[in-house]
Design a protein around this motif. Sequence first.
Motif, short mmCIF file in Angstrom:
data_model
loop_
_atom_site.label_atom_id
_atom_site.label_comp_id
_atom_site.label_asym_id
_atom_site.label_seq_id
_atom_site.Cartn_x
_atom_site.Cartn_y
_atom_site.Cartn_z
N LEU A 69 -13.30 42.84 57.15
CA LEU A 69 -13.91 42.72 55.82
C LEU A 69 -13.39 41.48 55.10
O LEU A 69 -14.14 40.76 54.43
N ALA A 70 -12.09 41.22 55.24
CA ALA A 70 -11.51 40.03 54.62
C ALA A 70 -12.17 38.77 55.16
O ALA A 70 -12.49 37.84 54.39
N TYR A 71 -12.42 38.73 56.45
CA TYR A 71 -13.04 37.55 57.05
C TYR A 71 -14.50 37.39 56.60
O TYR A 71 -14.96 36.25 56.36
N GLU A 72 -15.21 38.50 56.49
CA GLU A 72 -16.60 38.42 56.06
C GLU A 72 -16.72 37.93 54.61
O GLU A 72 -17.59 37.11 54.29
N TYR A 73 -15.85 38.42 53.75
CA TYR A 73 -15.86 37.94 52.36
C TYR A 73 -15.41 36.47 52.29
O TYR A 73 -15.92 35.70 51.46
N ALA A 74 -14.47 36.10 53.14
CA ALA A 74 -14.00 34.71 53.17
C ALA A 74 -15.14 33.76 53.54
O ALA A 74 -15.27 32.68 52.96
N LYS A 75 -15.96 34.17 54.50
CA LYS A 75 -17.10 33.34 54.91
C LYS A 75 -18.08 33.12 53.76
O LYS A 75 -18.81 32.12 53.74
N ARG A 76 -18.08 34.04 52.80
CA ARG A 76 -18.97 33.92 51.64
C ARG A 76 -18.31 33.20 50.47
O ARG A 76 -18.88 33.15 49.39
N GLY A 77 -17.10 32.70 50.70
CA GLY A 77 -16.43 31.90 49.67
C GLY A 77 -15.71 32.69 48.60
O GLY A 77 -15.40 32.15 47.53
N ALA A 78 -15.43 33.96 48.86
CA ALA A 78 -14.74 34.79 47.86
C ALA A 78 -13.24 34.52 47.88
O ALA A 78 -12.66 34.14 48.90
N ARG A 79 -12.63 34.73 46.73
CA ARG A 79 -11.17 34.71 46.64
C ARG A 79 -10.66 36.13 46.91
O ARG A 79 -11.28 37.10 46.45
N LEU A 80 -9.55 36.23 47.61
CA LEU A 80 -9.15 37.52 48.15
C LEU A 80 -7.76 37.96 47.69
O LEU A 80 -6.82 37.15 47.65
N SER A 81 -7.66 39.24 47.41
CA SER A 81 -6.38 39.90 47.20
C SER A 81 -6.27 40.96 48.30
O SER A 81 -7.00 41.95 48.30
N LEU A 82 -5.38 40.72 49.25
CA LEU A 82 -5.25 41.57 50.43
C LEU A 82 -4.04 42.48 50.27
O LEU A 82 -2.92 42.02 50.03
N VAL A 83 -4.27 43.78 50.42
CA VAL A 83 -3.24 44.79 50.19
C VAL A 83 -3.04 45.61 51.46
O VAL A 83 -4.02 46.02 52.10
N ASP A 84 -1.78 45.85 51.80
CA ASP A 84 -1.47 46.73 52.93
C ASP A 84 -0.02 47.17 52.81
O ASP A 84 0.81 46.44 52.25
N ILE A 85 0.27 48.35 53.34
CA ILE A 85 1.65 48.83 53.34
C ILE A 85 2.52 47.97 54.24
O ILE A 85 3.73 47.87 54.06
N ARG A 86 1.88 47.30 55.23
CA ARG A 86 2.59 46.39 56.15
C ARG A 86 2.33 44.95 55.72
O ARG A 86 1.51 44.25 56.30
N LYS A 87 3.04 44.52 54.72
CA LYS A 87 2.83 43.19 54.16
C LYS A 87 3.05 42.10 55.19
O LYS A 87 2.39 41.05 55.18
N GLU A 88 4.00 42.36 56.13
CA GLU A 88 4.31 41.34 57.13
C GLU A 88 3.12 41.02 58.03
O GLU A 88 3.07 39.95 58.64
#
Length: 317
Positions: A69-88
């Motif tokens: 999903l992050a990659y699909e939104y990136a292809k559309r030029g969106a700015r992203l805030s990515l959240v996960d319990i595994r930050k690494e």
Amino acid sequence: MSVVFNILNVALTPLSMIILSIIIIIIIIMLPFLYFKLLIYVKKLVYTENMTMKVVLITGAATGIGEQLAYEYAKRGARLSLVDIRKENLGAVADMARSLGSPDVIIIGADVTKLEDSKRFVDETMNHFGQLDHLVNNAGVIGVPTLVEDFPNFTKYTSIMETNFWGAAYGTLYAIPHLKNSKGRIIVVASACGWFPIPRLSIYNASKAAIISFFETLRIELGWSIGITIATPGFINTNLAWRVIEDEATMGRLPLGSAFECAKDIVKSACRGDMYVTNPSWVKVLFPCKVLFPELVDWGQRHIFELLPNPYKKKSN
């Protein structure tokens, strides 16, 4: 025979007129609705939301559907805030998203099951970008496949409901005011298991059914102020799916969909303003089958997942 003809002569004409009248009434009643559906269909053909420089927050973005999903939104030029319990694990995803076209990406380590963490990742997103346009509730877990009667104890499975249901509800709670300001959209990644349950995954099925019901209710309450797209994927080829297959071999009989194609369909539908999206598309056929032939569907699942009684199995003394 003459009696039959007499009955037909008397009854057939008025009966046909009654049936014809009912059909005409149904058509008249349905015409406005069909016209409305046609307008929506035409709109979806010609309109898609421009995501350039818009802000998208994605939970569970380190792997699987969330990563795609992050990659699909990136292809559309969106700015992203990515959240996960595994930050690494988010660093590599952020780098790939930038290379695909996202002008700005931040990563946040957070546990969606904690109310304070959910507030924090929404606040950090707003502090950095100053806006929020799409909230994607994707974080989820499945758990070890187990028959209900074999549960060692229920407390072992409460984390599934906490992550899948409350993890989506908490983030949504804090994001609603910001999404109202931007007339944004909530995308929730539920599962086809929410309406077509799979045996040995009872708590997971229940958590996804709860998500669907919660966000359908929220959509009614919010009206047009925030759009909501509910995604109900089938069994998708992710690390989570393979862990389930390793624990229960019969799960390997389920065809696995592509995480890339699933994410592509979800983002496309969200930008088009769809209320629902299911991937792979053939999974949608299961719903009418369950409604029309529930006994056959239950029997088929018991057969596929080896839950039918074995007549050759010796009973223990």
